[in-house]
Design an enzyme around this catalytic site. Structure first.
Site, short mmCIF file in Angstrom:
data_model
loop_
_atom_site.label_atom_id
_atom_site.label_comp_id
_atom_site.label_asym_id
_atom_site.label_seq_id
_atom_site.Cartn_x
_atom_site.Cartn_y
_atom_site.Cartn_z
NE ARG A 1 -4.18 1.71 2.25
CZ ARG A 1 -4.36 2.75 3.04
NH1 ARG A 1 -3.45 3.03 3.98
NH2 ARG A 1 -5.42 3.51 2.94
CB ILE B 1 -5.55 5.51 -0.93
CG1 ILE B 1 -5.41 3.97 -0.99
CG2 ILE B 1 -4.90 6.05 0.33
CD1 ILE B 1 -3.96 3.51 -1.06
CB SER B 2 -10.64 2.93 0.21
OG SER B 2 -11.45 3.53 -0.75
CD GLN B 3 -11.49 2.15 7.56
OE1 GLN B 3 -12.55 2.54 7.09
NE2 GLN B 3 -11.36 1.75 8.81
N PRO B 4 -8.02 0.55 4.55
CG PRO B 4 -5.85 0.11 5.31
CD PRO B 4 -6.93 1.14 5.36
#
Length: 239
Positions: free
Chosen positions: A60, A86-89
């Site tokens: 990431r 970038i989205s939360q994992p």
């Protein structure tokens, strides 16, 4: 004592300082990545072994701006420029699991962003087609994905609201930006038995929705409340 030998070793050590530090840093990122998967993904109910493995593999930190790399494995979205994130994992893991990707399936992603979600789908064995409406982001994501040899991930600049009709139908569609209603074009481009995962709703009220096409009909299930950037057209107007 041979000071000349010590000096020579000192030069040799100096010569390998940078790669050694890079290796240490890479190991540090790997440790953080595996910890992220254990604490943020598996502990919250993501149990698909393929999704877990993919998120252990995809780095990431390579998909975020340099100044944010140290935060790459934290439990939060991160800015990537142009008002996008970038989205939360956990959300990446959840959306990927909901798709139930099988090797070789054709997948459509709306909102390439950093390219991270596309990379995860690529690791799952999908043939990925990803659309991004912000051209600088599309170019950067394409460069990163190409440099990481994701030959099964294809990106293009365009308006995701209309999908990618020439590559349809898709076994799975994932949308990483939120319209106020589900685009009919995406439903039409979904294959029989396919799944569409999309956040939808008004500005402050959004829900993650899973749609499945069964015998030509669409079955919808609400998953969880979420926060996503809006889906917009080329002029920045929200759909």
């Amino acid at each position: 004592m041979n000071f000349g030998l010590i000096y020579g070793l000192g030069l040799l050590i100096a010569g390998i300082v940078i790669p050694v530090r890079q290796n240490v840093q890479n190991m540090d990122f790997k440790e953080k990545r595996f910890k992220m998967v254990a604490e943020q993904i598996k502990s919250r109910g993501i149990n698909d072994p393929d999704v877990i493995k993919a998120m252990q593999i995809v780095e990431r930190h390579l998909f975020v701006p340099n100044y944010l790399k140290k935060y790459a494995y934290q439990d939060r979205p991160l800015p990537i420029g142009h008002g996008q994130t970038i989205s939360q994992p956990y959300i990446v893991g959840l959306m990927s699991q909901l798709l139930e990707v099988k090797n070789g399936e054709k997948l459509l992603e709306i909102g390439t962003g950093s390219g991270y979600q596309a990379a995860v789908l690529g690791e799952l064995g999908g043939e990925v087609y990803s659309i991004e409406i912000v051209k600088p982001l599309q170019k950067r994501a394409a460069f990163v994905l190409d440099s990481l040899n994701y030959a099964n991930v294809n990106t293009r600049f365009g308006d995701g609201y209309v999908g990618w009709p020439e590559k349809a139908p898709f076994d799975g569609i994932i949308v990483t930006c939120s319209p106020t209603k589900i685009p009919q074009a995406l439903i039409d481009q979904l294959a029989e038995g396919g799944k569409l995962v999309i956040p939808v709703g008004l500005k402050h009220v959004k829900k993650l929705v899973l749609l499945e096409k069964k015998k030509g009909k669409v079955v919808q299930r609400n998953v969880i409340p979420v926060r996503f950037v809006p889906m917009v057209d080329i002029d920045g107007n929200q759909y």
